[in-house]
Design a protein around this motif. Structure first.
Motif, PDB file in Angstrom:
ATOM      1  N   ALA A  13       0.877  11.016  -7.724  1.00 39.19           N
ATOM      2  CA  ALA A  13      -0.365  10.444  -7.187  1.00 39.19           C
ATOM      3  C   ALA A  13      -1.501  11.459  -7.180  1.00 39.19           C
ATOM      4  O   ALA A  13      -2.676  11.085  -7.295  1.00 39.19           O
ATOM      5  CB  ALA A  13      -0.126   9.913  -5.775  1.00 39.19           C
ATOM      6  N   VAL A  33      -1.925   3.563  -7.528  1.00 35.94           N
ATOM      7  CA  VAL A  33      -2.370   2.572  -6.536  1.00 35.94           C
ATOM      8  C   VAL A  33      -2.132   1.157  -7.052  1.00 35.94           C
ATOM      9  O   VAL A  33      -1.773   0.250  -6.291  1.00 35.94           O
ATOM     10  CB  VAL A  33      -3.875   2.785  -6.239  1.00 35.94           C
ATOM     11  N   GLY A  49       0.803  -1.235   0.000  1.00 33.54           N
ATOM     12  CA  GLY A  49       0.000   0.000   0.000  1.00 33.54           C
ATOM     13  C   GLY A  49       0.821   1.263   0.000  1.00 33.54           C
ATOM     14  O   GLY A  49       0.263   2.366   0.140  1.00 33.54           O
ATOM     15  N   GLY A 103      -7.194   4.349  -2.696  1.00 35.75           N
ATOM     16  CA  GLY A 103      -6.002   4.642  -1.916  1.00 35.75           C
ATOM     17  C   GLY A 103      -6.241   4.517  -0.416  1.00 35.75           C
ATOM     18  O   GLY A 103      -7.321   4.118   0.027  1.00 35.75           O
ATOM     19  N   ALA A 143      -0.116   3.812  -2.478  1.00 34.45           N
ATOM     20  CA  ALA A 143      -1.477   4.331  -2.310  1.00 34.45           C
ATOM     21  C   ALA A 143      -1.599   5.301  -1.143  1.00 34.45           C
ATOM     22  O   ALA A 143      -2.697   5.766  -0.834  1.00 34.45           O
ATOM     23  CB  ALA A 143      -2.439   3.166  -2.100  1.00 34.45           C
TER      24      ALA A 143
END
Length: 338
Positions: free
Chosen positions: A96, A103, A52, A64, A55
């Motif tokens: 992002a 992600v 993760g 995310g 994200a």
């Protein structure tokens, strides 16, 4: 503001460190020096995506974690400790905001941190600045021409991108959003520099405990102790500034730009100081590519000048201090007149 992190912050950072310790040893970094353009191994990248890390800053409605730069600060330090060759700052911290597909592991690099784009041939997309129009564009890698550049750190795999802006690829022409993207990149790079410095200090401390001269460890000599203590002190001064920059970005503080510049200037200076100290205490063996220290030295020297050098950022801080002084002087003058 609080300079401390809670258990959740540390747990995420520890999980990242565990993955990198297992998946991103010096052999992986060294392989990035030699891999052909476009063939950077993504095994560790995929592991971080699964955790993760990519994200972090993407909101939950786009899949995310919906976290902020304070969380990213500790995680990025871990990537610096491992000298991760992939452009995590460029993808997860800068791009992002414009493309939530990070992600799923989309690797995005950018020229916002300087004209040379790291991992340009390995990226899926590129976030490029049209300086003349003041607009950011998101383009597929296949739609541009790449000219490989020679780099001090070959694991960054830099290239110059030759491209033509199109109205269809604009993601923003808002100067404030572009300024925020630059600040995120500078902050992220400062956090990575802290991790690089930590690793070099640890390697050097281990070396001077083992290396012996005149029958004793060289680390027992006062001159060596002083050098390492001075280097450690610079890192200790830089770390709170980086955490402050993370807080200022996350909270939209009016002092954001000054705080980010202070962090990048201090982290760049600290990284270079630690690199030079480590090189000297290792008896210069770190000059050789075969020694692991070399990988961290080159990355530090490269990142210290990306997203603005220490001198660039000191000028930003000086200008901010001057403006604050002038405002205080004006307020004081107005009060005196009344």
């Amino acid at each position: 503001m609080h300079f401390s992190f809670d258990d959740d912050h540390h747990a995420f950072a520890d999980a990242t460190r565990a993955v990198l310790s297992e998946q991103c040893g010096p052999d992986v970094v060294r392989a990035a020096w030699e891999a052909p353009a476009g063939q950077l191994d993504r095994a560790v990248w995929d592991q971080l995506v699964g955790l993760g890390v990519n994200a972090l800053l993407v909101d939950e409605q786009h899949g995310g974690l919906g976290l902020d730069e304070v969380w990213a600060a500790l995680v990025l330090e871990q990537t610096g400790r491992a000298a991760l060759p992939h452009p995590l700052v460029e993808s997860a911290i800068v791009a992002a905001a414009f493309d939530p597909s990070v992600v799923d592991g989309t690797l995005i690099s950018t020229d916002l941190g300087g004209p040379n784009v790291p991992c340009a041939a390995d990226a899926d997309r590129l976030l490029l600045l049209d300086e003349r129009a003041g607009a950011l564009h998101l383009v597929d890698r296949e739609s541009v021409e790449l000219v490989p550049d020679t780099a001090v750190d070959r694991s960054r795999r830099i290239a110059t991108v030759v491209w033509s802006p199109s109205p269809d690829s604009i993601v923003t022409d808002d100067a404030a959003e572009i300024a925020l993207a630059r600040d995120r990149g500078a902050f992220g790079t400062a956090a990575v520099l802290l991790g690089l410095a930590d690793s070099m200090l640890a390697m050097t401390a281990d070396y001077v405990r083992e290396r012996r001269q005149f029958g004793v460890p060289v680390g027992s000599f006062q001159a060596v102790k002083h050098q390492l203590a001075d280097a450690l002190m610079q890192v200790s001064f830089a770390r709170p500034a980086v955490h402050r920059a993370a807080w200022s970005i996350a909270r939209g503080e009016p002092t954001r730009r000054r705080d980010v510049s202070m962090a990048k200037a201090l982290a760049s200076d600290a990284g270079v100081t630690v690199a030079r100290t480590a090189l000297q205490c290792h008896g210069a063996i770190g000059y050789t590519v075969e020694h692991d220290l070399h990988l961290f030295l080159k990355r530090t020297f490269a990142l210290s000048r990306c997203w603005g050098s220490a001198a660039d950022h000191r000028r930003v801080v000086a200008a901010a201090i001057t403006r604050e002084r002038d405002r205080d002087r004006d307020r004081h003058g107005a009060t005196t007149t009344v």
